[in-house]
Design a protein around this motif. Structure first.
Motif, PDB file in Angstrom:
ATOM      1  N   ASP A 235       0.805  -1.221   0.000  1.00 21.38           N
ATOM      2  CA  ASP A 235       0.000   0.000   0.000  1.00 21.38           C
ATOM      3  C   ASP A 235       0.842   1.277   0.000  1.00 21.38           C
ATOM      4  OD1 ASP A 235       0.964  -0.173   2.577  1.00 21.38           O
ATOM      5  OD2 ASP A 235      -1.001  -0.364   3.535  1.00 21.38           O
ATOM      6  N   ARG A 236       2.155   1.137   0.136  1.00 20.57           N
ATOM      7  CA  ARG A 236       3.033   2.315   0.106  1.00 20.57           C
ATOM      8  C   ARG A 236       3.667   2.531  -1.268  1.00 20.57           C
ATOM      9  NH1 ARG A 236       6.750   0.578   5.013  1.00 20.57           N
ATOM     10  NH2 ARG A 236       6.293  -1.403   3.977  1.00 20.57           N
ATOM     11  N   GLY A 237       3.402   1.627  -2.201  1.00 18.31           N
ATOM     12  CA  GLY A 237       3.931   1.815  -3.542  1.00 18.31           C
ATOM     13  C   GLY A 237       4.653   0.596  -4.065  1.00 18.31           C
ATOM     14  N   THR A 238       5.394   0.793  -5.160  1.00 21.77           N
ATOM     15  CA  THR A 238       6.109  -0.277  -5.844  1.00 21.77           C
ATOM     16  C   THR A 238       7.608  -0.123  -5.640  1.00 21.77           C
ATOM     17  OG1 THR A 238       4.398  -0.417  -7.548  1.00 21.77           O
ATOM     18  CG2 THR A 238       6.552  -1.344  -8.092  1.00 21.77           C
ATOM     19  N   ARG A 239       8.257  -1.221  -5.307  1.00 18.34           N
ATOM     20  CA  ARG A 239       9.701  -1.225  -5.123  1.00 18.34           C
ATOM     21  C   ARG A 239      10.345  -2.131  -6.168  1.00 18.34           C
ATOM     22  NH1 ARG A 239       7.033  -0.070  -0.854  1.00 18.34           N
ATOM     23  NH2 ARG A 239       7.900   1.093   0.918  1.00 18.34           N
ATOM     24  N   LEU A 240      11.491  -1.719  -6.649  1.00 19.89           N
ATOM     25  CA  LEU A 240      12.251  -2.493  -7.632  1.00 19.89           C
ATOM     26  C   LEU A 240      13.463  -3.096  -6.929  1.00 19.89           C
ATOM     27  CD1 LEU A 240      12.731  -3.351 -10.590  1.00 19.89           C
ATOM     28  CD2 LEU A 240      13.907  -1.165 -10.933  1.00 19.89           C
ATOM     29  N   ILE A 241      13.624  -4.413  -7.053  1.00 20.54           N
ATOM     30  CA  ILE A 241      14.702  -5.113  -6.356  1.00 20.54           C
ATOM     31  C   ILE A 241      15.601  -5.827  -7.356  1.00 20.54           C
ATOM     32  CG2 ILE A 241      13.306  -5.400  -4.269  1.00 20.54           C
ATOM     33  CD1 ILE A 241      12.925  -8.365  -5.096  1.00 20.54           C
ATOM     34  N   ASP A 242      16.655  -6.436  -6.816  1.00 21.03           N
ATOM     35  CA  ASP A 242      17.582  -7.314  -7.551  1.00 21.03           C
ATOM     36  C   ASP A 242      18.246  -6.617  -8.733  1.00 21.03           C
ATOM     37  OD1 ASP A 242      19.113  -9.386  -8.342  1.00 21.03           O
ATOM     38  OD2 ASP A 242      17.472 -10.744  -8.866  1.00 21.03           O
ATOM     39  N   PHE A 243      19.177  -5.719  -8.415  1.00 21.15           N
ATOM     40  CA  PHE A 243      19.954  -5.016  -9.422  1.00 21.15           C
ATOM     41  C   PHE A 243      21.271  -5.724  -9.729  1.00 21.15           C
ATOM     42  CE2 PHE A 243      16.949  -1.809  -8.401  1.00 21.15           C
ATOM     43  CZ  PHE A 243      17.012  -0.802  -9.350  1.00 21.15           C
ATOM     44  N   ASP A 244      21.406  -6.987  -9.345  1.00 19.95           N
ATOM     45  CA  ASP A 244      22.688  -7.672  -9.457  1.00 19.95           C
ATOM     46  C   ASP A 244      23.195  -7.751 -10.894  1.00 19.95           C
ATOM     47  OD1 ASP A 244      24.901  -9.301  -8.399  1.00 19.95           O
ATOM     48  OD2 ASP A 244      23.948 -10.919  -9.502  1.00 19.95           O
ATOM     49  N   ASP A 245      22.286  -7.794 -11.867  1.00 18.53           N
ATOM     50  CA  ASP A 245      22.706  -7.866 -13.273  1.00 18.53           C
ATOM     51  C   ASP A 245      22.740  -6.502 -13.947  1.00 18.53           C
ATOM     52  OD1 ASP A 245      23.305 -10.541 -13.542  1.00 18.53           O
ATOM     53  OD2 ASP A 245      21.265 -11.113 -14.061  1.00 18.53           O
ATOM     54  N   CYS A 246      22.481  -5.430 -13.217  1.00 12.61           N
ATOM     55  CA  CYS A 246      22.472  -4.121 -13.871  1.00 12.61           C
ATOM     56  C   CYS A 246      23.830  -3.864 -14.527  1.00 12.61           C
ATOM     57  CB  CYS A 246      22.102  -3.006 -12.892  1.00 12.61           C
ATOM     58  SG  CYS A 246      23.367  -2.521 -11.700  1.00 12.61           S
ATOM     59  N   GLY A 247      23.779  -3.233 -15.689  1.00 11.97           N
ATOM     60  CA  GLY A 247      25.021  -3.006 -16.424  1.00 11.97           C
ATOM     61  C   GLY A 247      24.739  -2.264 -17.715  1.00 11.97           C
ATOM     62  N   TRP A 248      25.717  -2.266 -18.593  1.00 12.67           N
ATOM     63  CA  TRP A 248      25.601  -1.551 -19.856  1.00 12.67           C
ATOM     64  C   TRP A 248      24.834  -2.396 -20.856  1.00 12.67           C
ATOM     65  CZ3 TRP A 248      26.999   3.186 -18.892  1.00 12.67           C
ATOM     66  CH2 TRP A 248      28.001   3.426 -17.942  1.00 12.67           C
ATOM     67  N   GLY A 249      23.827  -1.811 -21.458  1.00 14.55           N
ATOM     68  CA  GLY A 249      23.041  -2.549 -22.437  1.00 14.55           C
ATOM     69  C   GLY A 249      22.068  -1.634 -23.152  1.00 14.55           C
ATOM     70  N   TRP A 250      21.367  -2.217 -24.121  1.00 15.86           N
ATOM     71  CA  TRP A 250      20.345  -1.459 -24.821  1.00 15.86           C
ATOM     72  C   TRP A 250      19.132  -1.280 -23.918  1.00 15.86           C
ATOM     73  CZ3 TRP A 250      23.233  -5.077 -27.721  1.00 15.86           C
ATOM     74  CH2 TRP A 250      23.936  -4.540 -28.821  1.00 15.86           C
ATOM     75  N   PHE A 251      18.541  -0.092 -23.941  1.00 19.86           N
ATOM     76  CA  PHE A 251      17.352   0.162 -23.132  1.00 19.86           C
ATOM     77  C   PHE A 251      16.260  -0.867 -23.413  1.00 19.86           C
ATOM     78  CE2 PHE A 251      18.346   4.978 -22.747  1.00 19.86           C
ATOM     79  CZ  PHE A 251      19.072   4.758 -21.586  1.00 19.86           C
ATOM     80  N   LEU A 252      16.090  -1.264 -24.667  1.00 23.43           N
ATOM     81  CA  LEU A 252      15.019  -2.194 -25.026  1.00 23.43           C
ATOM     82  C   LEU A 252      15.274  -3.611 -24.510  1.00 23.43           C
ATOM     83  CD1 LEU A 252      14.093  -1.015 -28.640  1.00 23.43           C
ATOM     84  CD2 LEU A 252      12.964  -0.499 -26.464  1.00 23.43           C
ATOM     85  N   TYR A 253      16.511  -3.874 -24.092  1.00 18.82           N
ATOM     86  CA  TYR A 253      16.796  -5.175 -23.476  1.00 18.82           C
ATOM     87  C   TYR A 253      16.006  -5.338 -22.182  1.00 18.82           C
ATOM     88  CZ  TYR A 253      19.751  -9.150 -21.965  1.00 18.82           C
ATOM     89  OH  TYR A 253      20.223 -10.374 -21.573  1.00 18.82           O
ATOM     90  N   ASP A 254      15.623  -4.225 -21.558  1.00 19.67           N
ATOM     91  CA  ASP A 254      14.846  -4.323 -20.323  1.00 19.67           C
ATOM     92  C   ASP A 254      13.474  -4.942 -20.574  1.00 19.67           C
ATOM     93  OD1 ASP A 254      16.443  -3.639 -18.142  1.00 19.67           O
ATOM     94  OD2 ASP A 254      16.085  -1.492 -18.344  1.00 19.67           O
ATOM     95  N   PHE A 255      12.896  -4.747 -21.769  1.00 22.33           N
ATOM     96  CA  PHE A 255      11.657  -5.481 -22.064  1.00 22.33           C
ATOM     97  C   PHE A 255      11.952  -6.955 -22.273  1.00 22.33           C
ATOM     98  CE2 PHE A 255       8.857  -7.638 -25.039  1.00 22.33           C
ATOM     99  CZ  PHE A 255       7.679  -7.602 -24.302  1.00 22.33           C
ATOM    100  N   ALA A 256      13.001  -7.254 -23.026  1.00 20.56           N
ATOM    101  CA  ALA A 256      13.345  -8.654 -23.282  1.00 20.56           C
ATOM    102  C   ALA A 256      13.554  -9.413 -21.981  1.00 20.56           C
ATOM    103  CB  ALA A 256      14.585  -8.729 -24.164  1.00 20.56           C
TER     104      ALA A 256
END
Length: 337
Positions: free
Chosen positions: A229-250
């Motif tokens: 009820d306080r909102g949405t949280r985004l977790i697990d950034f372990d693979d964050c890195g350099w890539g194409w923005f559209l890879y986030d949909f894939a």
């Protein structure tokens, strides 16, 4: 023997001992214990103590990230949260004032990095029913993150993995060679070789301009959204890195690329994305290329992680479905001219 060569059951036994013995590196309450809740690239533990204390301990995979790379991940989490882009998990600082701890466990060939995260309340969206609303939110969150990185001055010596064609198809692929995955028959390999070349050619033409290729989450699935009820949280950034923005949909449709709901989920993600940031028609058309890039990476991942339960469960039929998806993708590319 490296950790990756050790039988999984034996490895998890040593990691469990390391998790229990390492809790004293942080100022956790007396009586705290760690219980394994997930194993993939890393081993993740729920830490609990009398009185309701809860935290999440991540023990990093051997030789996957450097200390500096983990610092950069945590730096982006803090920047996103501070800027109000999306709520991200906080991190506990160790007794030595470093949020990244390192310890050597008995039976393990090398020390492991560890991070203790604040426990995040909430539940992931239900993936068994209508997921369109969740994917529209995923698209909007992705766009906000992408807008943020374009204006964020990254710290010096910013180290993260790169998720490009070399990481998937190069001589030293991050998750291994797709050709070594289970059930890749010669016929399938013949199709997938053509798919690889098609993806390479399309990505070369698409290019790596900063407004298309930058810092991404790279694993922004519904399972990594926690909502209360306080909102949405985004977790697990372990693979964050350099890539194409559209890879986030894939990445958002990992392992379900053949689901008949994908066209509607893609439309919902694009709608959410465009509510925040421009996405051209040419970019939208190319989304399927990133889906195939990710699917080929996942095929390789299954082969290189086959000791773990999730890859074992996913392996039957995965190569055949990948080849079928690849054939359909190439036919769509040819139809577009």
């Amino acid at each position: 023997m490296s950790g990756s060569d050790m039988p999984l059951e034996e490895l998890l036994g040593h990691l469990n001992d390391l998790a229990q013995s390492s809790l004293s590196l942080w100022d956790v309450p007396d009586g705290a214990t760690a219980r394994l809740i997930n194993v993939s690239e890393n081993a993740t533990y729920l830490v609990e103590a009398p009185g309701g204390y809860r935290a999440v301990l991540r023990i990093h995979r051997e030789n996957y990230h450097t200390h500096r790379a983990i610092e950069c991940e945590l730096g982006w989490l803090e920047a996103l949260d501070s800027a109000g882009v999306v709520i991200t998990p906080g991190v506990y600082t160790g007794r030595n004032r470093d949020p990244i701890q390192q310890a050597h466990g008995d039976g393990l060939p090398a020390p492991r990095y560890m991070v203790l995260f604040h426990f995040v309340e909430g539940k992931a969206p239900d993936e068994s029913g209508d997921m369109t609303a969740g994917y529209e939110e995923l698209g909007a969150i992705a766009a906000r993150c992408h807008e943020h990185v374009l204006g964020w001055k990254k710290p010096d010596d910013f180290q993260r993995l790169t998720w490009d064609e070399k990481a998937v198809f190069g001589p030293t692929p991050t998750w291994g060679n797709w050709r070594d995955a289970p059930e890749v028959t010669p016929d399938m390999a013949g199709v997938l070789e053509k798919v690889e070349q098609t993806v390479r050619d399309r990505l070369s033409a698409f290019g790596k301009a900063p407004e298309r290729f930058n810092l991404i989450h790279a694993d922004m699935r519904l399972a990594n959204l926690l909502i209360d009820d306080r909102g949405t949280r985004l977790i697990d950034f372990d693979d964050c890195g350099w890539g194409w923005f559209l890879y986030d949909f894939a990445a958002a449709i990992s392992f379900i690329e053949d689901d008949p709901r994908i066209p509607s989920l893609k439309a919902a993600w694009v709608k959410g994305y465009r509510s925040v940031r421009d996405l051209s028609a040419a970019e939208e058309v190319e989304i399927d290329t990133f889906v195939m890039l990710r699917r080929m990476a996942l095929l390789a991942w299954i082969g290189s992680h086959i000791e773990a339960p999730e890859p074992q469960a996913l392996a039957p039929g995965f190569a055949a479905t990948t080849a079928r998806l690849g054939q359909a993708y190439m036919e769509r590319v040819r139809a577009m001219g």
